[in-house]
Scaffold this motif. Structure first.
Motif, mmCIF file in Angstrom:
data_model
loop_
_atom_site.group_PDB
_atom_site.id
_atom_site.type_symbol
_atom_site.label_atom_id
_atom_site.label_comp_id
_atom_site.label_asym_id
_atom_site.label_seq_id
_atom_site.Cartn_x
_atom_site.Cartn_y
_atom_site.Cartn_z
ATOM 1 N N GLU A 25 0.832 -1.204 0.000
ATOM 2 C CA GLU A 25 0.000 0.000 0.000
ATOM 3 C C GLU A 25 0.868 1.256 0.000
ATOM 4 O OE1 GLU A 25 -3.613 2.153 2.474
ATOM 5 O OE2 GLU A 25 -2.621 0.419 3.355
ATOM 6 N N ILE A 26 1.934 1.252 0.770
ATOM 7 C CA ILE A 26 2.846 2.403 0.806
ATOM 8 C C ILE A 26 3.485 2.608 -0.565
ATOM 9 C CG2 ILE A 26 5.029 3.243 1.773
ATOM 10 C CD1 ILE A 26 4.130 1.910 4.440
ATOM 11 N N ILE A 27 3.962 1.529 -1.176
ATOM 12 C CA ILE A 27 4.556 1.632 -2.516
ATOM 13 C C ILE A 27 3.539 2.175 -3.510
ATOM 14 C CG2 ILE A 27 5.501 0.316 -4.455
ATOM 15 C CD1 ILE A 27 6.721 -1.591 -2.330
ATOM 16 N N ASP A 28 2.325 1.642 -3.485
ATOM 17 C CA ASP A 28 1.276 2.092 -4.409
ATOM 18 C C ASP A 28 0.948 3.564 -4.199
ATOM 19 O OD1 ASP A 28 1.176 -0.449 -5.468
ATOM 20 O OD2 ASP A 28 -0.688 -1.012 -4.436
ATOM 21 N N ASN A 29 0.784 3.978 -2.936
ATOM 22 C CA ASN A 29 0.472 5.380 -2.658
ATOM 23 C C ASN A 29 1.586 6.303 -3.133
ATOM 24 O OD1 ASN A 29 -2.012 4.785 -1.512
ATOM 25 N ND2 ASN A 29 -1.296 4.969 0.586
ATOM 26 N N LEU A 30 2.820 5.869 -3.014
ATOM 27 C CA LEU A 30 3.963 6.692 -3.402
ATOM 28 C C LEU A 30 4.133 6.776 -4.917
ATOM 29 C CD1 LEU A 30 6.390 8.273 -2.164
ATOM 30 C CD2 LEU A 30 7.700 6.147 -2.382
ATOM 31 N N THR A 31 3.823 5.692 -5.631
ATOM 32 C CA THR A 31 4.199 5.596 -7.049
ATOM 33 C C THR A 31 3.050 5.646 -8.045
ATOM 34 O OG1 THR A 31 4.127 3.168 -7.027
ATOM 35 C CG2 THR A 31 6.226 4.208 -6.459
ATOM 36 N N LYS A 32 1.818 5.497 -7.633
ATOM 37 C CA LYS A 32 0.703 5.378 -8.582
ATOM 38 C C LYS A 32 0.062 6.730 -8.892
ATOM 39 C CE LYS A 32 0.374 0.737 -8.558
ATOM 40 N NZ LYS A 32 0.990 -0.026 -9.526
ATOM 41 N N ASN A 33 0.875 7.708 -9.262
ATOM 42 C CA ASN A 33 0.387 9.026 -9.671
ATOM 43 C C ASN A 33 1.433 9.663 -10.587
ATOM 44 O OD1 ASN A 33 2.447 10.155 -8.036
ATOM 45 N ND2 ASN A 33 1.097 10.198 -6.272
ATOM 46 N N GLU A 34 1.169 10.876 -11.026
ATOM 47 C CA GLU A 34 2.122 11.581 -11.897
ATOM 48 C C GLU A 34 3.245 12.223 -11.098
ATOM 49 O OE1 GLU A 34 2.117 12.086 -15.348
ATOM 50 O OE2 GLU A 34 0.366 10.831 -15.670
ATOM 51 N N GLY A 35 3.109 12.249 -9.770
ATOM 52 C CA GLY A 35 4.146 12.813 -8.937
ATOM 53 C C GLY A 35 3.585 13.550 -7.742
ATOM 54 N N TRP A 36 4.497 14.131 -6.977
ATOM 55 C CA TRP A 36 4.173 14.880 -5.767
ATOM 56 C C TRP A 36 4.658 16.310 -5.948
ATOM 57 C CZ3 TRP A 36 1.044 12.588 -2.462
ATOM 58 C CH2 TRP A 36 0.952 11.202 -2.526
ATOM 59 N N GLU A 37 3.757 17.278 -5.740
ATOM 60 C CA GLU A 37 4.111 18.674 -6.004
ATOM 61 C C GLU A 37 3.840 19.556 -4.796
ATOM 62 O OE1 GLU A 37 1.723 20.193 -9.224
ATOM 63 O OE2 GLU A 37 -0.142 19.759 -8.188
ATOM 64 N N ARG A 38 4.577 20.662 -4.790
ATOM 65 C CA ARG A 38 4.326 21.730 -3.829
ATOM 66 C C ARG A 38 4.841 23.028 -4.417
ATOM 67 N NH1 ARG A 38 8.063 23.033 1.121
ATOM 68 N NH2 ARG A 38 10.095 22.923 0.144
ATOM 69 N N SER A 39 4.249 24.127 -3.987
ATOM 70 C CA SER A 39 4.657 25.466 -4.412
ATOM 71 C C SER A 39 4.801 26.332 -3.174
ATOM 72 C CB SER A 39 3.612 26.075 -5.345
ATOM 73 O OG SER A 39 3.486 25.324 -6.522
ATOM 74 N N TYR A 40 5.749 27.269 -3.236
ATOM 75 C CA TYR A 40 5.957 28.166 -2.112
ATOM 76 C C TYR A 40 6.711 29.402 -2.591
ATOM 77 C CZ TYR A 40 10.434 25.681 -2.154
ATOM 78 O OH TYR A 40 11.614 25.113 -2.540
ATOM 79 N N HIS A 41 6.727 30.426 -1.753
ATOM 80 C CA HIS A 41 7.440 31.666 -2.041
ATOM 81 C C HIS A 41 8.672 31.721 -1.142
ATOM 82 C CE1 HIS A 41 7.707 35.751 -3.602
ATOM 83 N NE2 HIS A 41 8.149 36.087 -2.406
ATOM 84 N N MET A 42 9.768 32.251 -1.683
ATOM 85 C CA MET A 42 10.996 32.348 -0.893
ATOM 86 C C MET A 42 11.857 33.512 -1.375
ATOM 87 S SD MET A 42 13.447 29.343 -2.430
ATOM 88 C CE MET A 42 15.016 30.099 -2.039
ATOM 89 N N THR A 43 12.871 33.799 -0.594
ATOM 90 C CA THR A 43 13.909 34.739 -0.992
ATOM 91 C C THR A 43 15.131 33.909 -1.348
ATOM 92 O OG1 THR A 43 13.041 36.395 0.537
ATOM 93 C CG2 THR A 43 15.277 36.731 -0.285
#
Length: 145
Positions: A25-43
């Protein structure tokens, strides 16, 4: 006679694979999508403001990629792409090691959420590290092309 019947019955049990249900289940949750994304603002290190987009892809063959895109306030766009191999370091599959030198300690993993602590050393053997950053990613679902 009961030994022969028991032998026949156990010989017919089908193996579901190398991993137990929780690990799979952990492997499937980690790999069965197009990827993992995040966005943020920084200096940035040179003092410029920018919006950052990250995309991490984990494949079931233990390979992966990561993409960073920096959109600076002055209009400049910078992109970096990298590839890695990954593995779990402990049997409960709660720590991922990437050969790029990162460890991710999984705090929450579902089909659409991945919350981790990122470290440069194994969090099991080197507790209390100076660098330990909490990050939240959301799933980029499989496209229906």
């Amino acid at each position: 006679m009961s030994f022969i019947i028991l032998s026949l019955l156990t010989g017919c049990v089908e193996k579901s694979g190398y991993y137990d249900d929780g690990q799979q289940e952990i492997i499937d949750n980690l790999t069965k999508n197009e990827g993992w994304e995040r966005s943020y603002h920084m200096t940035s290190y040179d003092g410029r403001e920018c919006d950052v987009y990250e995309l991490w892809v984990f494949k079931s063959d233990a390979t992966g990629s990561r993409k960073f895109v920096w959109n600076y306030d002055d209009g400049e766009v910078s992109e970096n792409m990298g590839y890695f191999r990954w593995s779990f370091t402990i049997p409960n599959f709660k720590i991922i090691y990437m050969d790029s030198g990162l460890y991710w300690e999984i705090k929450q993993l579902t089909t659409d959420k991945l919350h981790i602590y990122e470290t440069y050393d194994d969090p099991i053997t080197v507790p209390g590290q100076d660098y330990r950053e909490y990050r939240e990613y959301k799933s980029l679902p499989l496209s229906t092309k």
